[in-house]
Design a protein around this motif. Structure first.
Motif, PDB file in Angstrom:
ATOM      1  N   GLN A  33      34.061  44.746  75.373  1.00 48.80           N
ATOM      2  CA  GLN A  33      34.427  45.983  75.474  1.00 48.80           C
ATOM      3  C   GLN A  33      35.612  45.981  74.902  1.00 48.80           C
ATOM      4  O   GLN A  33      36.222  47.115  74.697  1.00 48.80           O
ATOM      5  N   TYR A  34      35.886  45.108  74.563  1.00 46.68           N
ATOM      6  CA  TYR A  34      37.689  44.862  74.320  1.00 46.68           C
ATOM      7  C   TYR A  34      37.931  45.575  72.946  1.00 46.68           C
ATOM      8  O   TYR A  34      37.151  45.487  72.140  1.00 46.68           O
ATOM      9  N   ASP A  35      39.274  46.033  72.825  1.00 42.81           N
ATOM     10  CA  ASP A  35      39.550  46.886  71.395  1.00 42.81           C
ATOM     11  C   ASP A  35      40.916  47.304  71.657  1.00 42.81           C
ATOM     12  O   ASP A  35      41.340  47.088  73.175  1.00 42.81           O
ATOM     13  N   GLU A  36      41.737  47.130  70.774  1.00 45.97           N
ATOM     14  CA  GLU A  36      42.908  47.158  70.490  1.00 45.97           C
ATOM     15  C   GLU A  36      43.416  48.109  69.617  1.00 45.97           C
ATOM     16  O   GLU A  36      42.751  47.758  68.314  1.00 45.97           O
ATOM     17  N   ILE A  37      44.589  48.899  69.621  1.00 42.30           N
ATOM     18  CA  ILE A  37      44.729  49.971  68.155  1.00 42.30           C
ATOM     19  C   ILE A  37      45.645  48.878  67.013  1.00 42.30           C
ATOM     20  O   ILE A  37      46.185  47.981  67.744  1.00 42.30           O
ATOM     21  N   GLY A  38      44.637  48.777  65.736  1.00 45.90           N
ATOM     22  CA  GLY A  38      45.165  48.184  64.911  1.00 45.90           C
ATOM     23  C   GLY A  38      46.220  48.624  63.993  1.00 45.90           C
ATOM     24  O   GLY A  38      46.446  50.354  63.683  1.00 45.90           O
ATOM     25  N   GLU A  39      47.608  48.463  64.399  1.00 45.44           N
ATOM     26  CA  GLU A  39      49.091  48.897  63.684  1.00 45.44           C
ATOM     27  C   GLU A  39      48.827  48.463  62.539  1.00 45.44           C
ATOM     28  O   GLU A  39      49.558  49.706  61.339  1.00 45.44           O
ATOM     29  N   ASN A  40      48.055  47.564  61.517  1.00 42.23           N
ATOM     30  CA  ASN A  40      48.537  47.609  60.154  1.00 42.23           C
ATOM     31  C   ASN A  40      47.004  48.210  60.181  1.00 42.23           C
ATOM     32  O   ASN A  40      46.053  48.647  59.785  1.00 42.23           O
ATOM     33  N   LYS A  41      47.546  48.898  58.975  1.00 43.45           N
ATOM     34  CA  LYS A  41      46.009  49.957  58.490  1.00 43.45           C
ATOM     35  C   LYS A  41      45.328  49.174  57.525  1.00 43.45           C
ATOM     36  O   LYS A  41      43.973  49.645  56.894  1.00 43.45           O
ATOM     37  N   CYS A  42      46.047  48.273  56.729  1.00 45.94           N
ATOM     38  CA  CYS A  42      45.299  47.052  56.050  1.00 45.94           C
ATOM     39  C   CYS A  42      44.221  46.390  56.397  1.00 45.94           C
ATOM     40  O   CYS A  42      44.776  46.124  57.052  1.00 45.94           O
ATOM     41  N   VAL A  43      42.960  46.424  56.272  1.00 39.77           N
ATOM     42  CA  VAL A  43      41.696  45.728  56.418  1.00 39.77           C
ATOM     43  C   VAL A  43      41.303  44.866  56.062  1.00 39.77           C
ATOM     44  O   VAL A  43      40.955  43.574  56.335  1.00 39.77           O
ATOM     45  N   TYR A  44      41.669  44.287  54.327  1.00 38.05           N
ATOM     46  CA  TYR A  44      41.178  44.227  53.680  1.00 38.05           C
ATOM     47  C   TYR A  44      42.248  44.165  52.048  1.00 38.05           C
ATOM     48  O   TYR A  44      42.176  45.296  52.466  1.00 38.05           O
ATOM     49  N   ARG A  45      42.248  43.289  51.831  1.00 41.85           N
ATOM     50  CA  ARG A  45      43.069  43.265  49.946  1.00 41.85           C
ATOM     51  C   ARG A  45      42.206  42.551  48.679  1.00 41.85           C
ATOM     52  O   ARG A  45      42.621  41.342  49.010  1.00 41.85           O
ATOM     53  N   ASN A  46      42.054  43.083  48.092  1.00 42.68           N
ATOM     54  CA  ASN A  46      41.731  42.355  46.900  1.00 42.68           C
ATOM     55  C   ASN A  46      42.083  42.258  46.204  1.00 42.68           C
ATOM     56  O   ASN A  46      42.397  43.208  44.985  1.00 42.68           O
ATOM     57  N   ASP A  47      42.987  41.196  45.801  1.00 44.74           N
ATOM     58  CA  ASP A  47      43.768  40.902  44.210  1.00 44.74           C
ATOM     59  C   ASP A  47      43.053  40.547  42.997  1.00 44.74           C
ATOM     60  O   ASP A  47      42.521  39.460  43.605  1.00 44.74           O
ATOM     61  N   LEU A  48      43.553  41.436  41.672  1.00 45.68           N
ATOM     62  CA  LEU A  48      42.728  40.858  40.806  1.00 45.68           C
ATOM     63  C   LEU A  48      43.685  40.467  39.944  1.00 45.68           C
ATOM     64  O   LEU A  48      44.055  40.854  39.699  1.00 45.68           O
ATOM     65  N   LEU A  49      43.806  38.561  39.603  1.00 42.43           N
ATOM     66  CA  LEU A  49      44.403  38.252  38.655  1.00 42.43           C
ATOM     67  C   LEU A  49      43.614  37.829  37.642  1.00 42.43           C
ATOM     68  O   LEU A  49      42.044  37.154  38.118  1.00 42.43           O
ATOM     69  N   THR A  50      43.831  38.643  36.286  1.00 41.17           N
ATOM     70  CA  THR A  50      43.028  38.175  35.320  1.00 41.17           C
ATOM     71  C   THR A  50      44.042  37.160  34.228  1.00 41.17           C
ATOM     72  O   THR A  50      44.518  38.118  34.263  1.00 41.17           O
ATOM     73  N   VAL A  51      43.687  36.092  34.068  1.00 40.74           N
ATOM     74  CA  VAL A  51      44.304  35.482  32.397  1.00 40.74           C
ATOM     75  C   VAL A  51      43.513  35.139  31.936  1.00 40.74           C
ATOM     76  O   VAL A  51      42.610  34.870  31.895  1.00 40.74           O
ATOM     77  N   THR A  52      43.883  36.533  30.543  1.00 43.17           N
ATOM     78  CA  THR A  52      42.465  35.926  29.854  1.00 43.17           C
ATOM     79  C   THR A  52      43.397  34.555  28.992  1.00 43.17           C
ATOM     80  O   THR A  52      44.326  35.595  28.154  1.00 43.17           O
ATOM     81  N   LYS A  53      42.305  34.164  28.237  1.00 42.10           N
ATOM     82  CA  LYS A  53      43.140  33.214  27.106  1.00 42.10           C
ATOM     83  C   LYS A  53      41.849  32.697  26.574  1.00 42.10           C
ATOM     84  O   LYS A  53      40.409  32.821  26.683  1.00 42.10           O
ATOM     85  N   GLU A  54      41.991  32.950  24.877  1.00 42.52           N
ATOM     86  CA  GLU A  54      40.895  32.563  23.501  1.00 42.52           C
ATOM     87  C   GLU A  54      40.610  30.498  24.293  1.00 42.52           C
ATOM     88  O   GLU A  54      41.463  30.059  23.687  1.00 42.52           O
ATOM     89  N   GLN A  55      38.863  30.744  24.464  1.00 41.73           N
ATOM     90  CA  GLN A  55      38.741  29.567  24.683  1.00 41.73           C
ATOM     91  C   GLN A  55      37.819  29.571  24.156  1.00 41.73           C
ATOM     92  O   GLN A  55      36.779  29.974  23.559  1.00 41.73           O
ATOM     93  N   VAL A  56      37.756  27.951  23.324  1.00 40.66           N
ATOM     94  CA  VAL A  56      36.635  27.887  22.153  1.00 40.66           C
ATOM     95  C   VAL A  56      35.357  27.592  22.784  1.00 40.66           C
ATOM     96  O   VAL A  56      34.324  28.123  22.764  1.00 40.66           O
TER      97      VAL A  56
END
Length: 124
Positions: A33-56
């Motif tokens: 039954q243990y719980d603790e209050i979360g100080e950080n409001k960020c639960v999940y972070r999804n960084d989308l890095l798109t590097v597009t290059k023309e490839q044959v």
């Protein structure tokens, strides 16, 4: 930045959960039954890095493809003067009309030789 939290009682992973009575986010254990209050409001972070290059891309047996047009282009690799060509499939404004050539003899891929060198995209 989201980080992992562990239960102080049973050392299991704590999962983020809403506590409607206290109206806060808590990290709660699913075993005890243990719980603790979360100080950080960020639960999940999804960084989308798109590097597009023309490839044959994969150009296996393109020289034998009957649907592609042929051109009299000199291959920079073997010097053969027959190549099939196709248009760049990217949707970017600056590269939408680039032609890719594939030699019918050695299967080497190369860009349109009439394209100015300062407008050529990087291909790998």
């Amino acid at each position: 930045m989201a980080s992992l939290h562990f239960c102080q009682d049973c050392n299991n992973l704590l999962y983020p959960k809403a506590d409607p009575q206290r109206r806060v986010m808590v990290y709660a254990c699913r075993i005890c039954q243990y719980d603790e209050i979360g100080e950080n409001k960020c639960v999940y972070r999804n960084d989308l890095l798109t590097v597009t290059k023309e490839q044959v891309g994969v150009t296996t047996d393109l020289g034998a493809d009957p649907t592609l047009a042929h051109a009299n282009q000199i291959c920079p690799q073997c010097g053969h003067d027959d190549a099939v060509y196709f248009q760049d499939q990217s949707k970017r404004r600056e590269t939408r009309m680039i032609l890719f050539f594939v030699c019918t003899k050695c299967n080497t891929s190369y860009l349109d030789p009439t394209l100015p060198t300062d407008n050529r995209p990087d291909i790998e």
